[in-house]
Motif scaffolding. Structure first.
Motif, PDB file in Angstrom:
ATOM      1  N   ARG A 211       0.966  -1.396   0.039  1.00 22.52           N
ATOM      2  CA  ARG A 211      -0.204  -0.002   0.162  1.00 22.52           C
ATOM      3  C   ARG A 211       1.015   1.230  -0.049  1.00 22.52           C
ATOM      4  O   ARG A 211       1.621   1.460   1.028  1.00 22.52           O
ATOM      5  N   GLY A 212       1.036   1.877  -1.201  1.00 23.68           N
ATOM      6  CA  GLY A 212       1.784   2.977  -1.033  1.00 23.68           C
ATOM      7  C   GLY A 212       2.570   3.279  -2.400  1.00 23.68           C
ATOM      8  O   GLY A 212       2.587   2.382  -3.149  1.00 23.68           O
TER       9      GLY A 212
ATOM     10  N   HIS B  43       2.441   6.774  -0.684  1.00 18.36           N
ATOM     11  CA  HIS B  43       1.359   7.865  -0.666  1.00 18.36           C
ATOM     12  C   HIS B  43       1.761   8.970   0.112  1.00 18.36           C
ATOM     13  O   HIS B  43       2.789   9.006   1.168  1.00 18.36           O
TER      14      HIS B  43
ATOM     15  N   GLN C 277       0.083  13.377   1.284  1.00 22.34           N
ATOM     16  CA  GLN C 277      -0.738  14.626   1.066  1.00 22.34           C
ATOM     17  C   GLN C 277      -0.093  15.571   1.025  1.00 22.34           C
ATOM     18  O   GLN C 277       0.761  15.923   1.834  1.00 22.34           O
TER      19      GLN C 277
ATOM     20  N   ALA D 276       7.146  10.504   1.378  1.00 23.51           N
ATOM     21  CA  ALA D 276       6.020   9.320   0.788  1.00 23.51           C
ATOM     22  C   ALA D 276       6.009   8.062   1.716  1.00 23.51           C
ATOM     23  O   ALA D 276       7.209   7.800   2.298  1.00 23.51           O
TER      24      ALA D 276
ATOM     25  N   GLU E 160      -4.052  14.197  -2.358  1.00 22.56           N
ATOM     26  CA  GLU E 160      -3.267  13.235  -2.275  1.00 22.56           C
ATOM     27  C   GLU E 160      -2.333  12.664  -3.468  1.00 22.56           C
ATOM     28  O   GLU E 160      -2.801  13.450  -4.600  1.00 22.56           O
TER      29      GLU E 160
ATOM     30  N   GLY F 255       1.415  10.238  -4.889  1.00 17.50           N
ATOM     31  CA  GLY F 255       2.336   9.038  -4.646  1.00 17.50           C
ATOM     32  C   GLY F 255       3.129   8.913  -5.682  1.00 17.50           C
ATOM     33  O   GLY F 255       3.320   9.526  -6.665  1.00 17.50           O
TER      34      GLY F 255
ATOM     35  N   ASP G   5      -2.484   2.444  -7.080  1.00 18.16           N
ATOM     36  CA  ASP G   5      -1.197   2.279  -6.736  1.00 18.16           C
ATOM     37  C   ASP G   5       0.011   1.882  -8.045  1.00 18.16           C
ATOM     38  O   ASP G   5       0.922   2.335  -8.059  1.00 18.16           O
TER      39      ASP G   5
ATOM     40  N   LEU H 160       0.942   4.757 -10.459  1.00 17.20           N
ATOM     41  CA  LEU H 160       1.348   6.094  -9.842  1.00 17.20           C
ATOM     42  C   LEU H 160       2.861   6.316 -10.569  1.00 17.20           C
ATOM     43  O   LEU H 160       3.261   5.485 -11.226  1.00 17.20           O
TER      44      LEU H 160
END
Length: 193
Positions: free
Chosen positions: A54-55, A57, A59, A113, A138, A140, A165, A168
């Motif tokens: 996951r990532g 990521h 903001q 990140a 958001e 990434g 993802d 990205l």
């Protein structure tokens, strides 16, 4: 002062015949280390399979998030990548293994990140953030960017990603919304916390 430092917390556990107790966060202790963040939202994820990534990521300002990450069940490799333009460590990363067993937590400040890979099935990750989720802010970077070169420790596992993802951008095709603030990226261990 510690706003751009990545902290690895190892909260003390007090054991007896029933199990253990741990104070997982204390604002006074955090402030004594230069961390005066205020958390406004808690998030929790469940990943069924080992090898879930996951990532990476983040903001952007004005709602850039700092994150305090821990594992409730299972084990992860937690990663923070410096994406501050002009930083001498731009594109470099630090990582730590967090697990339910070790109780360790990683604080990732704005300007980095964040991603994690699950190293065991049925892993639950819990994290506190310093700004509310804002879809418009958001962004990434690709998890497998060769310029970053993260060793995810997955061995023969094929990573499982979200469709978002997988699309990205790489670091070389990305314009970061963060500027270097003069504080080098460091990983500081607080043990016991």
């Amino acid at each position: 002062m510690g706003a751009r430092v990545i902290y690895l917390f190892s909260p003390a556990r007090f054991q007896d015949d029933r199990g253990w107790f741990s104070e997982t966060y204390n604002a006074r202790k955090a402030a004594s280390h230069g961390l005066d963040m205020v958390f406004v939202q808690d998030n929790q994820s469940f990943s069924r399979d080992a090898g879930t990534i996951r990532g990476l990521h983040f903001q952007a300002a004005p709602v850039a998030q700092g994150k305090l990450v821990r594992v409730l069940t299972g084990r992860i490799l937690d990663v923070a990548v410096d994406i501050r333009r002009g930083s001498p460590t731009y594109g470099q990363y630090v990582s730590a293994e967090l697990s339910a067993e070790n109780g360790a937590q990683l604080y990732i400040p704005p300007g980095f990140a964040h991603a994690f890979a699950t190293l065991e099935p049925n892993t639950q990750v819990f994290y506190k953030v310093t700004a509310f989720y804002d879809k418009a802010s958001e962004g990434g970077v690709r998890w497998d960017d060769p310029d970053i070169g993260i060793d995810w420790g997955l061995g023969d596992l094929t990573p499982t990603l979200s469709a978002k993802d997988a699309l990205l951008p790489t670091l070389s095709s990305f314009t970061s919304p963060f500027d270097y603030d003069g504080v080098p990226m460091t990983l500081t261990t607080l043990s016991p916390y």
